[in-house]
Design an enzyme around this catalytic site. Sequence first.
Site, mmCIF file in Angstrom:
data_model
loop_
_atom_site.group_PDB
_atom_site.id
_atom_site.type_symbol
_atom_site.label_atom_id
_atom_site.label_comp_id
_atom_site.label_asym_id
_atom_site.label_seq_id
_atom_site.Cartn_x
_atom_site.Cartn_y
_atom_site.Cartn_z
ATOM 1 N N LYS A 165 -10.188 -3.085 12.381
ATOM 2 C CA LYS A 165 -9.422 -2.454 13.178
ATOM 3 C C LYS A 165 -9.090 -3.131 14.819
ATOM 4 C CE LYS A 165 -6.689 0.143 10.325
ATOM 5 N NZ LYS A 165 -5.346 -0.628 9.554
ATOM 6 N N ASP A 195 1.808 -2.504 -4.596
ATOM 7 C CA ASP A 195 0.496 -1.484 -4.990
ATOM 8 C C ASP A 195 0.109 -2.238 -6.004
ATOM 9 O OD1 ASP A 195 -1.635 -0.029 -4.214
ATOM 10 O OD2 ASP A 195 -0.228 1.294 -2.804
ATOM 11 N N GLY A 252 1.081 -1.874 -0.100
ATOM 12 C CA GLY A 252 0.495 -0.165 0.208
ATOM 13 C C GLY A 252 0.589 1.329 -0.276
ATOM 14 N N TYR A 307 -14.387 -0.481 9.729
ATOM 15 C CA TYR A 307 -13.385 -0.029 9.634
ATOM 16 C C TYR A 307 -13.093 0.781 11.153
ATOM 17 C CZ TYR A 307 -8.965 2.872 9.555
ATOM 18 O OH TYR A 307 -7.407 3.727 8.972
HETATM 19 N N1 SER Z 1 -8.079 8.586 9.282
HETATM 20 C C1 SER Z 1 -8.810 7.595 9.120
HETATM 21 C C2 SER Z 1 -10.283 7.860 9.235
HETATM 22 O O1 SER Z 1 -10.765 8.619 8.509
HETATM 23 C C3 SER Z 1 -9.015 6.867 11.029
HETATM 24 O O2 SER Z 1 -8.248 6.795 11.094
HETATM 25 O O3 SER Z 1 -10.446 6.312 8.182
#
Ligand code: SER
Length: 313
Positions: free
Chosen positions: A148, A38, A12, A144
């Site tokens: 995480k 990438d 990435g 997300y």
């Molecule tokens: N900067 C990221 C986001 O806004 C948060 O880890 O998704």
Amino acid sequence: MYNKEDKILIIGAGGQIGIELAQELSLLYGSSNVIAADVKPIPVLSNNPFEKLDVLDKDALLNVVKKHGVSHVYLLAALLSATGEQNPMFAWKLNMEGLFNVLELAKEKHITKVYWPSSIAVFGPTTPKVNTPQYTVMEPSTIYGISKQAGERWCEWYHNKFGVDVRSLRYPGLIGWKSAPGGGTTDYAVHIFHEALKNKSYECFLSENTALPMMHMEDAIRATIEIMHVPAENVKIRGSYNLAGISFTPKEIAEEIKKHIPEFNITYKPDFRQQIADSWPQSIDESYAQKDWGWKQNYNLITLVDNMLQNLA
Ligand code: SER
């Protein structure tokens, strides 16, 4: 500290963090020892060896690792909070399976060290919002954030079970001038500088009093390189370390920009990202990072704004 025998693979590498990290690691290890991978070519990293690689392709990943004798992997390929909500199944697949593929490489001793970023998105609406502790209620509400949070537990599990040397930081929103963010809720804090310089106005997708923790990319890259190079026994947390960054609202950053560009005007039109922002902390306690491996950030809001405007102008 920087063993020139080490070979670094950044997966990435064309993203917001990857480009800057590749440049800094190249200064330490030499460009030829920092392999940029990438799904698309990365013209700005033309001095680094490039591999077109999808992290979900486990065999291709192993081939790249063997071909270059890779020792350390920085896994940065992910879908962020805003794009993740629009494509939840793919976000889960990329964010989780990509991590498994890399952790397995370390478990099987093809590589010796892994860096994987976590985020303030691991926290959720039930988390204490001010000076959020390292250990606290964590009920993330985005895919997300869920990926995480789960990823942190997996990293810790691979460390405890198999001794995998994996290190991680919970980044605040990241603000830099060398690369563009993509798909995050904190991206406004980068866009605002480009628009202030170009159009003297910016329509913000978050409301004026939405406080979020943010960090200058230089500090974030330095934190990443520091945690990857301290002795393993200093890295006591194998989930991920809180980093505080700088907490401010859209209104506060706009006011700071106006000190440089008096005509600058900000308007607010919150969209679906407002709800994501409202679920995240306003400020973060980073005392474990300070205590365990001596972390100290350099930038504050005044120096960050000054640095961004100078470099983008
Ligand atoms: N900067 C990221 C986001 O806004 C948060 O880890 O998704």
